[in-house]
Design a protein around this motif. Sequence first.
Motif, PDB file in Angstrom:
ATOM      1  N   UNK A  47       0.805  -1.210   0.000  1.00 13.86           N
ATOM      2  CA  UNK A  47       0.000   0.000   0.000  1.00 13.86           C
ATOM      3  C   UNK A  47       0.836   1.256   0.000  1.00 13.86           C
ATOM      4  N   UNK A  48       1.815   1.329   0.913  1.00 11.72           N
ATOM      5  CA  UNK A  48       2.683   2.513   0.998  1.00 11.72           C
ATOM      6  C   UNK A  48       4.161   2.158   0.976  1.00 11.72           C
ATOM      7  N   UNK A  49       4.507   0.868   0.862  1.00 15.90           N
ATOM      8  CA  UNK A  49       5.910   0.445   0.868  1.00 15.90           C
ATOM      9  C   UNK A  49       6.339   0.035  -0.528  1.00 15.90           C
ATOM     10  N   UNK A  50       7.586   0.323  -0.844  1.00 13.93           N
ATOM     11  CA  UNK A  50       8.088   0.125  -2.205  1.00 13.93           C
ATOM     12  C   UNK A  50       8.254  -1.335  -2.586  1.00 13.93           C
ATOM     13  N   UNK A  51       8.598  -2.189  -1.593  1.00 15.36           N
ATOM     14  CA  UNK A  51       9.040  -3.523  -1.961  1.00 15.36           C
ATOM     15  C   UNK A  51      10.433  -3.450  -2.571  1.00 15.36           C
ATOM     16  N   UNK A  52      10.790  -4.434  -3.391  1.00 10.19           N
ATOM     17  CA  UNK A  52      12.146  -4.547  -3.943  1.00 10.19           C
ATOM     18  C   UNK A  52      12.567  -3.298  -4.710  1.00 10.19           C
ATOM     19  N   UNK A  53      13.805  -2.886  -4.514  1.00  8.29           N
ATOM     20  CA  UNK A  53      14.407  -1.840  -5.336  1.00  8.29           C
ATOM     21  C   UNK A  53      15.920  -1.977  -5.251  1.00  8.29           C
ATOM     22  N   UNK A  54      16.619  -1.343  -6.152  1.00  6.65           N
ATOM     23  CA  UNK A  54      18.079  -1.355  -6.163  1.00  6.65           C
ATOM     24  C   UNK A  54      18.583  -0.807  -4.827  1.00  6.65           C
ATOM     25  N   UNK A  55      19.409  -1.550  -4.100  1.00 10.20           N
ATOM     26  CA  UNK A  55      19.878  -1.066  -2.790  1.00 10.20           C
ATOM     27  C   UNK A  55      20.755   0.177  -2.871  1.00 10.20           C
ATOM     28  N   UNK A  56      21.211   0.546  -4.075  1.00  6.01           N
ATOM     29  CA  UNK A  56      22.016   1.760  -4.215  1.00  6.01           C
ATOM     30  C   UNK A  56      21.153   3.022  -4.250  1.00  6.01           C
ATOM     31  N   UNK A  57      19.843   2.868  -4.438  1.00 10.37           N
ATOM     32  CA  UNK A  57      18.978   4.040  -4.581  1.00 10.37           C
ATOM     33  C   UNK A  57      18.994   4.941  -3.344  1.00 10.37           C
ATOM     34  N   UNK A  58      18.868   4.422  -2.106  1.00  8.84           N
ATOM     35  CA  UNK A  58      18.898   5.333  -0.956  1.00  8.84           C
ATOM     36  C   UNK A  58      20.162   6.186  -0.889  1.00  8.84           C
ATOM     37  N   UNK A  59      21.341   5.569  -1.074  1.00  7.77           N
ATOM     38  CA  UNK A  59      22.583   6.350  -1.018  1.00  7.77           C
ATOM     39  C   UNK A  59      22.630   7.371  -2.154  1.00  7.77           C
ATOM     40  N   UNK A  60      22.144   6.984  -3.333  1.00  8.74           N
ATOM     41  CA  UNK A  60      22.107   7.905  -4.464  1.00  8.74           C
ATOM     42  C   UNK A  60      21.247   9.129  -4.143  1.00  8.74           C
ATOM     43  N   UNK A  61      20.064   8.910  -3.534  1.00  5.94           N
ATOM     44  CA  UNK A  61      19.170  10.022  -3.220  1.00  5.94           C
ATOM     45  C   UNK A  61      19.749  10.918  -2.125  1.00  5.94           C
ATOM     46  N   UNK A 112      -3.261   4.498  -1.533  1.00  6.12           N
ATOM     47  CA  UNK A 112      -2.697   3.270  -1.027  1.00  6.12           C
ATOM     48  C   UNK A 112      -3.689   2.134  -0.921  1.00  6.12           C
ATOM     49  N   UNK A 113      -4.974   2.425  -1.068  1.00  2.00           N
ATOM     50  CA  UNK A 113      -6.021   1.411  -0.964  1.00  2.00           C
ATOM     51  C   UNK A 113      -6.289   0.824  -2.345  1.00  2.00           C
ATOM     52  N   UNK A 114      -6.184  -0.506  -2.455  1.00  2.73           N
ATOM     53  CA  UNK A 114      -6.363  -1.166  -3.745  1.00  2.73           C
ATOM     54  C   UNK A 114      -7.718  -0.856  -4.370  1.00  2.73           C
ATOM     55  N   UNK A 159      -8.076   0.699  -8.143  1.00  2.00           N
ATOM     56  CA  UNK A 159      -8.865   0.053  -9.198  1.00  2.00           C
ATOM     57  C   UNK A 159      -9.955   0.989  -9.718  1.00  2.00           C
ATOM     58  N   UNK A 160     -10.570   1.765  -8.829  1.00  8.09           N
ATOM     59  CA  UNK A 160     -11.603   2.707  -9.274  1.00  8.09           C
ATOM     60  C   UNK A 160     -11.005   3.747 -10.222  1.00  8.09           C
ATOM     61  N   UNK A 172       0.169   1.411 -11.901  1.00  8.48           N
ATOM     62  CA  UNK A 172       0.345   0.882 -10.553  1.00  8.48           C
ATOM     63  C   UNK A 172      -0.150  -0.553 -10.471  1.00  8.48           C
ATOM     64  N   UNK A 173      -1.300  -0.838 -11.075  1.00  4.99           N
ATOM     65  CA  UNK A 173      -1.827  -2.204 -11.065  1.00  4.99           C
ATOM     66  C   UNK A 173      -0.914  -3.150 -11.842  1.00  4.99           C
ATOM     67  N   UNK A 174      -0.374  -2.678 -12.954  1.00  5.48           N
ATOM     68  CA  UNK A 174       0.520  -3.527 -13.739  1.00  5.48           C
ATOM     69  C   UNK A 174       1.792  -3.853 -12.970  1.00  5.48           C
TER      70      UNK A 174
END
Length: 399
Positions: free
Chosen positions: A239-253, A281-283, A287-288, A300-302
């Motif tokens: 809903x509000x969490x990214x899930x998997x991402x490149x671990x270098x992204x936080x240091x880059x930002x 964040x609500x599915x 969808x609506x 987002x759904x894809x």
Amino acid sequence: MSAPVLVLNIGSSTVKYELLDGRSGERHAEGLAERLGEGEGLLTHTAGDGARSVKRLERPDHETAMAAILDAFAEWGPDLSRITLTAVGHRVVHGGSRFSAPVLIDDRVVKAIEELVPLAPLHNPANLVGIRIARRIFPGVPQVAVFDTAFHQNMPPAAYTYAVPPDWITEHGVRRYGFHGTSYAYVSRRAAHLLGRPPESTRLIVFHLGNGASAAAIDGGRSVDTSMGMTPLEGLVMGTRSGDLDPAIPAYLCRSAGLTPEAVDRALSRESGLLGLAGAGDMREVRRRAAQGDPAAVLALEVYRHRIRKYAGAYFAVLGRVDAIVFTGGVGENDADTREKSLAGLERLGVAVDPERNRAPGPAEREISPAGAETAVLVVPTDEEREIALQACELLGSG
């Protein structure tokens, strides 16, 4: 009630509770105190006969919420003062590598949960508040901690070990822990029953899809891999969490955008996922918006479904043979589109969803794949409170 258990699931701004029989699973009351820490809170109490009562709470905190819950039992039933509780069961999110089973709570256990707060700073402190209040209110009642991470403690080292410097692992506890374990324990057992197979010879891929979402590969009732990692941030889109991402992204930002580590962490946990992609964040709302042609919601759904499909394929490889793919959690149980479209394209793995079965009303636990499918697709509603009560009774020898 032969083994009455009061189950407390305490969050930072909520207290969810149930009174149920730890042997039969029969519910006698349940409720939710919410909006704690705000100007006005709300307590909703549902008695065993289905009668629902609502009370407003002025400037509530966890202490006043627990007092209001006791009053609700006394006023609307059943009166806890007339019941000899077998146990109070507490959901604790993070048990680290110390707890692989439910434990009877004492001062030593409380201290250990405190020491694990850095691994779950949003969850364990709230769990501790509930434990301290309940120990004071019910001084003679056994208090049992059931850990979300415990179900995954027997994963093979190859699944839980990150390829990082060894002192990160030995000195700082960096490893995959996994979450939603109480849900997986209950759902995997029910899925095996639905398949007519003993749990010890059943291989399952389970998707727990809610505001928090994760996947698990379960072999013989044991977790052999899971998508959430050291924290509940890794894995599926949520809903509000990214899930998997490149671990270098936080240091880059931090370097490029001048963000602090705390700001990046907050954004990935609270401002990403469906909310970041679609603005909701609500599915149901996503969808609506997608149905109205909003391109951000469509994307987002894809992304959400693609991530589920990718984990399904990965866990086929981990397990070698899969008896069923199981959906649970608020989205998993109620969103037919998510179930059907997330598994589209896996037909060569023996996976298919029957559109009519998928959308037809029916029993809560059900098979939604075509008759005779090589890999069954099931919907199994989770019941974490019942699992906590069961584990508490088993620990105390009352199950």
